[in-house]
Design a protein around this motif. Structure first.
Motif, PDB file in Angstrom:
ATOM      1  N   LYS A 167      -4.172   4.720  13.625  1.00  0.00           N
ATOM      2  CA  LYS A 167      -4.299   3.778  12.502  1.00  0.00           C
ATOM      3  C   LYS A 167      -5.303   2.687  12.824  1.00  0.00           C
ATOM      4  CE  LYS A 167      -3.390   2.741   8.376  1.00  0.00           C
ATOM      5  NZ  LYS A 167      -3.712   3.715   7.315  1.00  0.00           N
ATOM      6  N   GLN A 192       0.163   6.768   6.886  1.00  0.00           N
ATOM      7  CA  GLN A 192       0.681   5.795   7.833  1.00  0.00           C
ATOM      8  C   GLN A 192       1.504   6.494   8.910  1.00  0.00           C
ATOM      9  OE1 GLN A 192       0.049   2.485   7.550  1.00  0.00           O
ATOM     10  NE2 GLN A 192      -1.025   2.673   5.577  1.00  0.00           N
ATOM     11  N   GLY A 193       1.586   5.848  10.056  1.00  0.00           N
ATOM     12  CA  GLY A 193       2.515   6.248  11.102  1.00  0.00           C
ATOM     13  C   GLY A 193       2.403   7.694  11.542  1.00  0.00           C
ATOM     14  N   ALA A 228      -0.007   4.390  16.153  1.00  0.00           N
ATOM     15  CA  ALA A 228      -0.627   3.067  15.979  1.00  0.00           C
ATOM     16  C   ALA A 228      -2.097   3.091  16.387  1.00  0.00           C
ATOM     17  CB  ALA A 228       0.131   2.024  16.803  1.00  0.00           C
TER      18      ALA A 228
END
Length: 494
Positions: free
Chosen positions: A111, A67-68, A108
């Motif tokens: 992702k 993530q991130g 973002a």
């Protein structure tokens, strides 16, 4: 359109729509396709159970789970390590990821891409073939005029027509010295697989040769080379396509070929440079890339080998080096067929084009007795977004060409009102070996007036401007050649 094709088309559309996510990250269309190539490679390695080709600890599962900022940092390190010879041993993986860098700056966006890719219908994509999916993405990029990718992409219907007429066979060496994204090589491989029950009718040794040694070529542009390797790999081809310049010693190193299928780059060599080939004689002093590629092709053909090559009109009529090259070509080869292509196919490059079909002679003398010309340009619609090229558009030409890949089928001259005519070597010599032969009213102006799509109209205007610039460049080169010849004469007289 059948259901399988529709499924792949839907996936391509979804992948392409993701590029809008990246607009505020400053990512261009071509950069987006390259970025997708990295991500799709990792995903497809997982889908096909071939992640062992990657260094331990790297793969789609690990990337997608993060993530991130952690995910973005992991991705950056992954790209570096997959292109590092100290950490990656698989040559195809190394070639795809050499000098790879992500253009993504916002976690973002990465992702969003990994999540969207995970949600695609991978079962259906595997059923149809992941290679078809990737080819669809390349075609989408080439059709997007803002991407400028048309220079690397020859329309599939034209490729299929050329391949079907040249009839690639198992055991033949097939070359594309300007491979682009690999369209000709993929189509030739598919033709052979269709004729051999996906290679199952071949012996194990023959099938191995087909997958690993039959196909070869060079591609100058690193990003296009990356796309080419990915395209070949997803079609089950571990071909020998390297990143290099065919007009340099790289091209000399290519093995002799039974069949050459190619669409060489248009324009002059960057910086006005000449080829750096020790084996070139006819085009050694020209910066015109198309002329130099023709010399490479003739020299790269085996005795009795055949070629189908897309070339702009200027190759057919340029004087000085152009004329010497055409005379040399018709001596060494049987230039049996020229197809005058309709306008609108290569608007990205903005030139009128032809396909030359020729066979390398058993000797180096008087191999061309007659040239057959098919005019698919005069009075034809202008192709573009509103009138895409289809394989059916070549039906009449294919029938006239006949069933012999060497152009030896019985042919019927259709006369001055038809599209299919024969010109003897003597008639061509009387024209100064000018092969830009037309006899029907062009009708191009009317065709362009009928254009409706703004992109097509803009591309047509740009095409005329580029062609005019190309003619000025050719004239400048002819004047330079004439000046050099005059200087040599003066020096000899002194």
């Amino acid at each position: 359109m059948n259901e399988v094709t529709r499924t792949t088309g839907d996936i391509v559309q979804k992948l392409w729509s993701l590029c809008h996510i990246l607009r505020d990250d400053g990512v261009t269309y071509n950069e987006y396709v390259t970025e997708l190539t990295y991500l799709l490679f990792l995903k497809m390695m997982q889908e096909t159970g071939r992640e062992e080709r990657l260094p331990h600890g790297y793969g789609w599962t690990s990337l997608a789970a993060k993530q991130g900022l952690d995910q973005l940092e992991y991705y950056r390190h992954l790209l570096l390590d997959l292109g590092d010879t100290k950490k990656t041993t698989d040559p195809t993986v190394l070639a795809i990821f050499t000098d790879a860098q992500t253009k993504l700056r916002k976690p973002a966006n990465l992702k969003a891409l990994t999540s969207a890719i995970d949600k695609l219908d991978w079962y259906s994509a595997r059923e149809e073939g992941l290679g078809n999916l990737y080819e669809g993405l390349l075609e989408k990029n080439a059709a997007e005029k803002k991407s400028g990718a048309g220079q690397y992409f020859t329309p599939r219907p034209l490729i299929d027509c050329m391949v079907r007429l040249m009839k690639p066979k198992p055991g033949e060496t097939i070359e594309d010295p300007a491979a682009g994204t690999g369209g000709f090589l993929v189509a030739a491989d598919r033709y052979i697989k269709d004729a051999t029950d996906d290679l199952f009718e071949l012996t194990e040794a023959q099938a191995y040769f087909q997958r690993h040694h039959a196909l070869s070529g060079l591609e100058l542009v690193p990003d296009a080379h990356r796309l080419c390797l990915m395209n070949l790999m997803l079609h089950g081809i571990e071909g020998n396509v390297d990143c290099g310049d065919t007009l340099s010693p790289d091209g000399e190193a290519l093995a002799k070929a039974d069949l050459i299928l190619t669409n060489p780059p248009f324009g002059t060599k960057k910086g006005g440079g000449r080829p750096t080939r020790s084996d070139f004689s006819v085009t050694a002093e020209t910066s015109n890339k198309q002329l130099a590629f023709v010399e490479h092709i003739v020299r790269a053909m085996k005795s009795g080998g055949r070629a189908a090559v897309v070339l702009p009109d200027n190759v057919l009529f340029e004087d000085n080096t152009g004329r010497r090259l055409r005379s040399w070509l018709m001596e060494l080869c049987d230039l049996h067929t020229i197809l005058r292509l309709p306008t609108g196919i290569f608007y990205a490059q903005g030139v009128k084009t032809n396909v030359l079909f020729f066979t390398r002679g058993k000797t180096d003398k008087a191999n061309t007795e007659a040239v057959w010309v098919y005019d698919m340009r005069a009075g034809q619609p202008s192709y573009g977004k509103t009138r895409p090229l289809r394989i059916e558009d070549f039906a009449e030409f294919k029938a006239a060409f006949g069933d012999d890949e060497h152009g030896g089928a019985e042919r019927q001259d259709q006369g001055e009102t038809g599209r299919w005519r024969s010109f003897t070597r003597e008639e061509i010599a009387a024209r100064g070996d000018n092969l830009d032969i037309s006899w029907l009213r062009d009708g191009e102006d009317e065709a362009e007036e009928a254009l409706q799509d703004p992109d097509d109209i803009t591309a047509a205007i740009l095409g005329h401007l580029r062609e005019a610039l190309r003619e000025v460049e050719a004239l400048a080169e002819e004047l330079e050649e004439g000046s050099e010849e005059l200087s040599a004469v003066v020096e000899a007289a002194e």
